[in-house]
Design a protein around this motif. Structure first.
Motif, PDB file in Angstrom:
ATOM      1  N   LEU A 116       0.827  -1.212   0.000  1.00 44.36           N
ATOM      2  CA  LEU A 116       0.000   0.000   0.000  1.00 44.36           C
ATOM      3  C   LEU A 116       0.859   1.260   0.000  1.00 44.36           C
ATOM      4  N   ILE A 117       1.974   1.218   0.734  1.00 46.09           N
ATOM      5  CA  ILE A 117       2.896   2.359   0.742  1.00 46.09           C
ATOM      6  C   ILE A 117       3.479   2.574  -0.654  1.00 46.09           C
ATOM      7  N   SER A 118       3.785   1.477  -1.322  1.00 51.98           N
ATOM      8  CA  SER A 118       4.402   1.570  -2.657  1.00 51.98           C
ATOM      9  C   SER A 118       3.455   2.150  -3.692  1.00 51.98           C
ATOM     10  N   LEU A 119       2.146   2.182  -3.412  1.00 50.99           N
ATOM     11  CA  LEU A 119       1.188   2.751  -4.359  1.00 50.99           C
ATOM     12  C   LEU A 119       1.402   4.250  -4.568  1.00 50.99           C
ATOM     13  N   ILE A 120       2.199   4.861  -3.691  1.00 48.83           N
ATOM     14  CA  ILE A 120       2.576   6.265  -3.885  1.00 48.83           C
ATOM     15  C   ILE A 120       3.248   6.438  -5.245  1.00 48.83           C
ATOM     16  N   VAL A 121       4.018   5.426  -5.629  1.00 48.12           N
ATOM     17  CA  VAL A 121       4.710   5.455  -6.925  1.00 48.12           C
ATOM     18  C   VAL A 121       3.695   5.502  -8.064  1.00 48.12           C
ATOM     19  N   LEU A 122       2.611   4.750  -7.915  1.00 54.21           N
ATOM     20  CA  LEU A 122       1.579   4.721  -8.955  1.00 54.21           C
ATOM     21  C   LEU A 122       0.927   6.090  -9.113  1.00 54.21           C
ATOM     22  N   VAL A 123       0.682   6.760  -8.005  1.00 51.16           N
ATOM     23  CA  VAL A 123       0.109   8.111  -8.056  1.00 51.16           C
ATOM     24  C   VAL A 123       1.048   9.045  -8.812  1.00 51.16           C
ATOM     25  N   GLY A 124       2.344   8.952  -8.501  1.00 51.24           N
ATOM     26  CA  GLY A 124       3.341   9.776  -9.190  1.00 51.24           C
ATOM     27  C   GLY A 124       3.392   9.482 -10.676  1.00 51.24           C
ATOM     28  N   ALA A 125       3.300   8.190 -11.035  1.00 53.38           N
ATOM     29  CA  ALA A 125       3.340   7.795 -12.444  1.00 53.38           C
ATOM     30  C   ALA A 125       2.125   8.336 -13.197  1.00 53.38           C
ATOM     31  N   MET A 126       0.973   8.327 -12.551  1.00 59.09           N
ATOM     32  CA  MET A 126      -0.242   8.856 -13.192  1.00 59.09           C
ATOM     33  C   MET A 126      -0.106  10.357 -13.462  1.00 59.09           C
ATOM     34  N   ILE A 127       0.522  11.058 -12.538  1.00 58.18           N
ATOM     35  CA  ILE A 127       0.721  12.504 -12.716  1.00 58.18           C
ATOM     36  C   ILE A 127       1.712  12.768 -13.841  1.00 58.18           C
ATOM     37  N   VAL A 128       2.821  12.043 -13.828  1.00 58.87           N
ATOM     38  CA  VAL A 128       3.876  12.244 -14.833  1.00 58.87           C
ATOM     39  C   VAL A 128       3.382  11.873 -16.226  1.00 58.87           C
ATOM     40  N   ARG A 129       2.634  10.756 -16.320  1.00 60.21           N
ATOM     41  CA  ARG A 129       2.171  10.273 -17.621  1.00 60.21           C
ATOM     42  C   ARG A 129       0.816  10.872 -18.019  1.00 60.21           C
ATOM     43  N   ASP A 130       0.331  11.835 -17.235  1.00 59.43           N
ATOM     44  CA  ASP A 130      -0.891  12.564 -17.561  1.00 59.43           C
ATOM     45  C   ASP A 130      -2.111  11.636 -17.679  1.00 59.43           C
ATOM     46  N   VAL A 131      -2.200  10.698 -16.739  1.00 56.42           N
ATOM     47  CA  VAL A 131      -3.362   9.802 -16.670  1.00 56.42           C
ATOM     48  C   VAL A 131      -4.307  10.362 -15.608  1.00 56.42           C
ATOM     49  N   HIS A 132      -5.460  10.836 -16.041  1.00 61.06           N
ATOM     50  CA  HIS A 132      -6.382  11.499 -15.123  1.00 61.06           C
ATOM     51  C   HIS A 132      -7.345  10.494 -14.496  1.00 61.06           C
ATOM     52  N   PRO A 133      -7.516  10.541 -13.185  1.00 55.17           N
ATOM     53  CA  PRO A 133      -8.466   9.626 -12.525  1.00 55.17           C
ATOM     54  C   PRO A 133      -9.901   9.949 -12.900  1.00 55.17           C
ATOM     55  N   THR A 134     -10.732   8.933 -12.911  1.00 52.90           N
ATOM     56  CA  THR A 134     -12.158   9.096 -13.177  1.00 52.90           C
ATOM     57  C   THR A 134     -12.948   8.571 -11.974  1.00 52.90           C
ATOM     58  N   LEU A 135     -14.259   8.568 -12.102  1.00 51.73           N
ATOM     59  CA  LEU A 135     -15.099   8.055 -11.016  1.00 51.73           C
ATOM     60  C   LEU A 135     -14.856   6.567 -10.750  1.00 51.73           C
ATOM     61  N   ASN A 136     -14.268   5.876 -11.725  1.00 49.49           N
ATOM     62  CA  ASN A 136     -13.935   4.456 -11.531  1.00 49.49           C
ATOM     63  C   ASN A 136     -12.975   4.249 -10.367  1.00 49.49           C
ATOM     64  N   LEU A 137     -12.223   5.293 -10.037  1.00 46.93           N
ATOM     65  CA  LEU A 137     -11.253   5.186  -8.954  1.00 46.93           C
ATOM     66  C   LEU A 137     -11.947   4.883  -7.621  1.00 46.93           C
TER      67      LEU A 137
END
Length: 256
Positions: A116-137
């Motif tokens: 769960l702590i490592s999911l911070i990396v996923l958040v960073g990757a979404m920001i860098v790669r311009d992947v926008h969250p939707t209501l599916n989140l």
């Protein structure tokens, strides 16, 4: 009296979880920071290699790989840790009576906390790669819960087999390799689902969890039939694992 026992067992469980985290990063200079660095480096390599092979140039491909890589890594680490938990705590088991299921549960929990702590990396990757969250989140808790239950359930099955049959450790490593390739971590799953190998993926509960998690992260349409199948497999693995574990736990002392 039962209340005091339950409280002491909860305390022991938490102590075992803390011990697992401390032991994992003992003699490590980077410590838990490596949990964040390692998936970044692995994803960069996989994105470059498989992005070139499969001609994937879209920005979300790195996030696609990272989601599969992180969930598979947790499943692998958690099941291995749970499988070895009884032997690893053999000295304590011989001296003090506590419910033996606490040991695989503690190993599943401490690896889950690190995941769960490592999911911070996923958040960073979404920001860098311009992947926008939707209501599916909002549905992301479903695959995360499925992942924990599936890993814990499989871990219980494995530890029940591993205690009397230590070669299971080596056999499971081979199984994990097959599971990895059947989980569509670094290739487009749709091409396989349309081929003669589709059954291999459809029979892989981990792939169902990864697929649902990707829908939540990438904002693609949720497939509720796959969600239901993944839930059935996850809950089913815990029930089967628990029954097998309870049937055999009294025999563990003969093999450790």
């Amino acid at each position: 009296m039962n209340g005091k026992k339950k409280q002491s067992y909860r305390f022991l469980l938490w102590e075992l979880v803390k011990k697992g985290i401390k032991l994992k990063y003992r003699r490590s200079y980077l410590g838990i920071i490596w949990t964040l660095i390692e998936p970044i480096l692995t994803t960069i390599v996989l994105t470059i290699v498989f992005g070139t092979i499969f001609h994937k140039s879209d920005k979300s491909f790195a996030v696609y790989i990272l989601t599969g890589r992180m969930l598979y890594s947790y499943f692998s680490t958690s099941t291995n840790a749970a499988m070895k938990s009884i032997r690893a705590n053999a000295s304590m088991i011989k001296k003090v009576y506590v419910p033996k299921i606490l040991y695989p549960l503690a190993n599943s929990l401490y690896t889950y906390i690190i995941f769960l702590i490592s999911l911070i990396v996923l958040v960073g990757a979404m920001i860098v790669r311009d992947v926008h969250p939707t209501l599916n989140l909002l549905w992301v808790w479903i695959p995360l819960l499925q992942l924990f239950l599936l890993s814990f359930g499989v871990g219980l099955i494995l530890v029940t087999i591993e205690v009397p049959f230590r070669d299971m450790e080596y056999m499971w490593n081979v199984c994990l390799l097959i599971i990895m390739y059947a989980s569509a971590i670094f290739y487009d799953a749709e091409t396989i689902l349309e081929s003669k190998y589709a059954l291999l993926m459809k029979c892989n509960p981990l792939y169902m969890v990864i697929r649902t998690f990707r829908h939540c992260i990438l904002g693609t349409a949720m497939e509720w039939n796959w969600v239901i199948y993944g839930t059935i497999c996850s809950v089913g693995s815990v029930l089967v694992g628990y029954v097998l574990f309870k049937m055999n736990e009294d025999k563990f002392i003969l093999h450790i």
